[in-house]
Design an enzyme around this catalytic site. Sequence first.
Site, PDB file in Angstrom:
ATOM      1  N   GLY A  97       2.045 -16.963   0.945  1.00  0.00           N
ATOM      2  CA  GLY A  97       2.479 -18.298   0.491  1.00  0.00           C
ATOM      3  C   GLY A  97       2.463 -19.291   1.641  1.00  0.00           C
ATOM      4  N   TYR A 136       3.320   1.650   3.710  1.00  0.00           N
ATOM      5  CA  TYR A 136       3.674   0.816   4.862  1.00  0.00           C
ATOM      6  C   TYR A 136       3.571   1.568   6.184  1.00  0.00           C
ATOM      7  CZ  TYR A 136       4.892  -2.559   1.345  1.00  0.00           C
ATOM      8  OH  TYR A 136       4.810  -3.429   0.294  1.00  0.00           O
ATOM      9  N   ASN A 167      -8.902 -12.117   1.913  1.00  0.00           N
ATOM     10  CA  ASN A 167      -9.646 -13.115   1.140  1.00  0.00           C
ATOM     11  C   ASN A 167      -8.827 -14.380   0.857  1.00  0.00           C
ATOM     12  OD1 ASN A 167      -8.113 -11.490  -0.497  1.00  0.00           O
ATOM     13  ND2 ASN A 167      -9.899 -10.551  -1.488  1.00  0.00           N
ATOM     14  N   GLU A 193      -3.698   2.219  -5.397  1.00  0.00           N
ATOM     15  CA  GLU A 193      -2.637   1.464  -6.089  1.00  0.00           C
ATOM     16  C   GLU A 193      -3.136   0.622  -7.266  1.00  0.00           C
ATOM     17  OE1 GLU A 193      -2.462  -1.951  -2.627  1.00  0.00           O
ATOM     18  OE2 GLU A 193      -0.818  -1.861  -4.034  1.00  0.00           O
ATOM     19  N   GLY A 222      -5.019  -0.334  -1.974  1.00  0.00           N
ATOM     20  CA  GLY A 222      -6.282  -0.715  -2.591  1.00  0.00           C
ATOM     21  C   GLY A 222      -5.973  -1.422  -3.890  1.00  0.00           C
ATOM     22  N   ILE A 262       1.039   3.449   6.863  1.00  0.00           N
ATOM     23  CA  ILE A 262      -0.388   3.335   7.194  1.00  0.00           C
ATOM     24  C   ILE A 262      -0.713   1.948   7.746  1.00  0.00           C
ATOM     25  CG2 ILE A 262      -2.647   3.127   6.068  1.00  0.00           C
ATOM     26  CD1 ILE A 262      -1.799   5.517   4.351  1.00  0.00           C
ATOM     27  N   ARG A 263      -0.054   0.952   7.180  1.00  0.00           N
ATOM     28  CA  ARG A 263      -0.359  -0.427   7.543  1.00  0.00           C
ATOM     29  C   ARG A 263       0.224  -0.838   8.887  1.00  0.00           C
ATOM     30  NH1 ARG A 263       0.676  -4.973   3.018  1.00  0.00           N
ATOM     31  NH2 ARG A 263       2.536  -5.302   4.250  1.00  0.00           N
ATOM     32  N   ILE A 319      -7.016  -3.881   5.279  1.00  0.00           N
ATOM     33  CA  ILE A 319      -7.245  -2.441   5.288  1.00  0.00           C
ATOM     34  C   ILE A 319      -7.915  -1.999   3.993  1.00  0.00           C
ATOM     35  CG2 ILE A 319      -5.523  -1.578   6.923  1.00  0.00           C
ATOM     36  CD1 ILE A 319      -3.628  -1.269   4.675  1.00  0.00           C
ATOM     37  N   ASP A 320      -7.784  -2.817   2.942  1.00  0.00           N
ATOM     38  CA  ASP A 320      -8.428  -2.455   1.672  1.00  0.00           C
ATOM     39  C   ASP A 320      -9.949  -2.451   1.796  1.00  0.00           C
ATOM     40  OD1 ASP A 320      -5.873  -2.469   0.793  1.00  0.00           O
ATOM     41  OD2 ASP A 320      -6.082  -4.084  -0.655  1.00  0.00           O
TER      42      ASP A 320
HETATM   43  N1  LIG Z   1      -7.131 -20.464  -2.479  1.00  0.00           N
HETATM   44  C1  LIG Z   1      -6.331 -20.612  -1.430  1.00  0.00           C
HETATM   45  N2  LIG Z   1      -6.313 -21.777  -0.776  1.00  0.00           N
HETATM   46  C2  LIG Z   1      -5.506 -21.957   0.286  1.00  0.00           C
HETATM   47  N3  LIG Z   1      -4.698 -20.994   0.773  1.00  0.00           N
HETATM   48  C3  LIG Z   1      -4.672 -19.820   0.153  1.00  0.00           C
HETATM   49  C4  LIG Z   1      -5.491 -19.552  -0.979  1.00  0.00           C
HETATM   50  N4  LIG Z   1      -5.254 -18.278  -1.378  1.00  0.00           N
HETATM   51  C5  LIG Z   1      -4.340 -17.781  -0.532  1.00  0.00           C
HETATM   52  N5  LIG Z   1      -3.993 -18.691   0.383  1.00  0.00           N
HETATM   53  C6  LIG Z   1      -3.009 -18.527   1.470  1.00  0.00           C
HETATM   54  O1  LIG Z   1      -3.491 -17.517   2.356  1.00  0.00           O
HETATM   55  C7  LIG Z   1      -2.407 -16.757   2.839  1.00  0.00           C
HETATM   56  C8  LIG Z   1      -2.696 -15.292   2.659  1.00  0.00           C
HETATM   57  O2  LIG Z   1      -3.093 -14.995   1.318  1.00  0.00           O
HETATM   58  P1  LIG Z   1      -2.792 -13.574   0.661  1.00  0.00           P
HETATM   59  O3  LIG Z   1      -1.322 -13.329   0.622  1.00  0.00           O
HETATM   60  O4  LIG Z   1      -3.527 -13.511  -0.614  1.00  0.00           O
HETATM   61  O5  LIG Z   1      -3.322 -12.530   1.712  1.00  0.00           O
HETATM   62  P2  LIG Z   1      -4.777 -12.136   2.137  1.00  0.00           P
HETATM   63  O6  LIG Z   1      -5.271 -13.069   3.158  1.00  0.00           O
HETATM   64  O7  LIG Z   1      -5.641 -11.982   0.929  1.00  0.00           O
HETATM   65  O8  LIG Z   1      -4.515 -10.756   2.851  1.00  0.00           O
HETATM   66  P3  LIG Z   1      -4.205  -9.319   2.184  1.00  0.00           P
HETATM   67  O9  LIG Z   1      -5.456  -8.552   2.322  1.00  0.00           O
HETATM   68  O10 LIG Z   1      -3.110  -8.783   3.011  1.00  0.00           O
HETATM   69  O11 LIG Z   1      -3.799  -9.541   0.766  1.00  0.00           O
HETATM   70  C9  LIG Z   1      -1.163 -17.212   2.122  1.00  0.00           C
HETATM   71  O12 LIG Z   1      -0.401 -17.983   3.003  1.00  0.00           O
HETATM   72  C10 LIG Z   1      -1.689 -18.011   0.951  1.00  0.00           C
HETATM   73  O13 LIG Z   1      -0.838 -19.071   0.625  1.00  0.00           O
HETATM   74  O1  LIG Z   2       3.763  -5.553   0.083  1.00  0.00           O
HETATM   75  P1  LIG Z   2       2.871  -6.610   0.584  1.00  0.00           P
HETATM   76  O2  LIG Z   2       3.156  -7.033   1.970  1.00  0.00           O
HETATM   77  O3  LIG Z   2       2.799  -7.774  -0.344  1.00  0.00           O
HETATM   78  O4  LIG Z   2       1.408  -6.033   0.660  1.00  0.00           O
HETATM   79  C1  LIG Z   2       0.847  -5.178  -0.285  1.00  0.00           C
HETATM   80  C2  LIG Z   2      -0.641  -5.368  -0.372  1.00  0.00           C
HETATM   81  O5  LIG Z   2      -1.267  -5.584   0.845  1.00  0.00           O
HETATM   82  C3  LIG Z   2      -2.462  -4.826   0.904  1.00  0.00           C
HETATM   83  O6  LIG Z   2      -2.228  -3.770   1.764  1.00  0.00           O
HETATM   84  C4  LIG Z   2      -3.582  -5.662   1.430  1.00  0.00           C
HETATM   85  O7  LIG Z   2      -3.238  -6.113   2.702  1.00  0.00           O
HETATM   86  C5  LIG Z   2      -2.692  -4.310  -0.489  1.00  0.00           C
HETATM   87  O8  LIG Z   2      -3.384  -3.131  -0.579  1.00  0.00           O
HETATM   88  C6  LIG Z   2      -1.301  -4.234  -0.996  1.00  0.00           C
HETATM   89  O9  LIG Z   2      -1.225  -4.362  -2.379  1.00  0.00           O
HETATM   90 MG   LIG Z   3      -5.861 -10.550  -0.520  1.00  0.00          MG
END
Ligand SMILES: Nc1ncnc2c1ncn2[C@@H]1O[C@H](COP(=O)(O)OP(=O)(O)OP(=O)(O)O)[C@@H](O)[C@H]1O
Ligand SMILES: O=P(O)(O)OC[C@H]1O[C@](O)(CO)[C@@H](O)[C@@H]1O
Ligand SMILES: [Mg+2]
Length: 537
Positions: A254, A460, A279, A408, A353, A462-463, A308-309
């Site tokens: 967020g 957690y 992503n 998962e 995952g 693993i992470r 890690i996914d």
């Molecule tokens: N479309 C978007 N535009 C701008 N910011 C975004 C968007 N999607 C996600 N974010 C921001 O990117 C940050 C990380 O997003 P997210 O929690 O989905 O993790 P992630 O980068 O996909 O990593 P993970 O693999 O751990 O899920 C957050 O602060 C979120 O608000």
């Molecule tokens: O509990 P959190 O911090 O939201 O993260 C969980 C997610 O993060 C990931 O490990 C990706 O970073 C996912 O596989 C998993 O669902």
């Molecule tokens: Mg993500």
Amino acid sequence: MESLSRASITNPGTLSPTSSSASYFLFPRRFRRSNGFSSFSGNLRRIVSRGRVRAEIEKPNAREIDFSDPEWRIKYQKDFERRFNIPHITDVFPDAKPIPSTFCLRMRTPVSEDFAGGYPSDEEWHGYINNNDRVLLKTINFASPNSAGAVCIDPDCTWVEQWVHRAGPREKIYFKPEEVKAAIVTCGGLCPGLNDVIRQVVITLEIYGVKSIVGIPFGYRGFSNSDLSEMPLSRKVVQNIHLSGGSLLGVSRGGPSVSDIVDRMQEKGINMIFVLGGNGTHAGANAIHEECRKRKLKVAVVGVPKTIDNDILLMDKTFGFDTAVEEAQRAINSAYIEAHSAYHGVGIVKLMGRHSGFIAMHASLASGQIDICLIPEVPFQLHGPHGVLTHLKYLIETKGSAVVCVAEGAGQNLLQKTNATDASGNMVLGDIGVHIQQETKKYFREIGVHADVKYIDPTYMIRACRANASDGILCAVLGQNAVHGAFAGYSGITVGICNTHYVYFPIPEVIAYPRPVDPNSRMWHRCLTSTGQPDFI
Ligand SMILES: Nc1ncnc2c1ncn2[C@@H]1O[C@H](COP(=O)(O)OP(=O)(O)OP(=O)(O)O)[C@@H](O)[C@H]1O
Ligand SMILES: O=P(O)(O)OC[C@H]1O[C@](O)(CO)[C@@H](O)[C@@H]1O
Ligand SMILES: [Mg+2]
């Protein structure tokens, strides 16, 4: 999705092979993102012939291909080149003048301990790469779409060269080190290797001569919370951070809007930002890049994919993945020993995952101790004559014990939807591990067969661990290349490893959707050979 439906409508003659039983399979809806940043317009389809997947078909999003056009291959390549072109500062500032690079390989010891003044050097050649160097994205020439794991552009699987930009230091740079304020931010969940990347980014920036380097605390949130101040970074600060897991800077999900982030960047004078995340984070990074362009700010935004996914498109792997697979071995081995030592023991291990089963697949294959591997990409049933539970009974009767590894995101159709989302908008998944544990216990109780069921969720653990040696190297190279990319004037890019070479990708191409395990791939076939599991449908 839209572009695919359009494709099949506009090109019925070319996209549907003449064989009457052939049709096209679109990636299922479960691959769609919930936070809406990418619509999964999907550039991958599969040819399904007589119910069997033949090959994955790939096509550019932007344009439909008419395979009856003798020029289609050249046109495809041109379009590919356009898509994979990496945005450069000169797109917005055509008058920006490059200067000779300050990056040097052969250096003299700096005069002062804090490296102020950069690294002196008398040498002129420093291992620069040429801007026109390219790396081949796909290296197999599939002779037939029936070849296992074939990924094709057209139904005949014609060979088409696809080149992407090679990463590395350039001879000319577009930022004067003394005018750079560089920031690093780590977002999303934890991943082994975050500290390794932070460390290399800082070290490499210093080698270029940058003196103003800061860490943004707790992901993008660090840009909005007034009580969180930026953390000054230097080689001294980061020297040993890779010895522990987690992120020196902290992570979060967020946070503020893109416009607020860019406002803060402007206030702070940040003109180079390194964004480490998955992503979601990359969608944010790309939006920051676009916003900077809109405001005509000379800023380099460079991503380093962290998940890690391993669900980022087009890369051999992302950092932390190897470590996660290795660490998962300890959980699998424990589950195996527990199951093996118990009378009618069943071990169940849940691994991460959300959309993709890479960790579960690789960990299962590596361990050689898994009888059943369940991933999101391959549907299964628990109950019924072909279900997982019937097979577990068979394994207990024939082997005496069994071990299940489940990702998962697998089997979410078997669970009640939570409809909840996390702070970033990611769907909160139901707990498939707990569900399988409960259903297994219930099943064996109901059929009157003793079963000793043990469940392990090492998520957690693993992470949070530190990167292993192979990830340590990957992180070092990615971190260095991220800095080279920024100094070379690129923005809106991310770094990756591609057929063992290091490359720059434009961000949108790698986050169009989470990269899935291809059930038609040799790796999944190998996993099936190893577990000996049947289809569960
Ligand atoms: N479309 C978007 N535009 C701008 N910011 C975004 C968007 N999607 C996600 N974010 C921001 O990117 C940050 C990380 O997003 P997210 O929690 O989905 O993790 P992630 O980068 O996909 O990593 P993970 O693999 O751990 O899920 C957050 O602060 C979120 O608000
Ligand atoms: O509990 P959190 O911090 O939201 O993260 C969980 C997610 O993060 C990931 O490990 C990706 O970073 C996912 O596989 C998993 O669902
Ligand atoms: Mg993500």
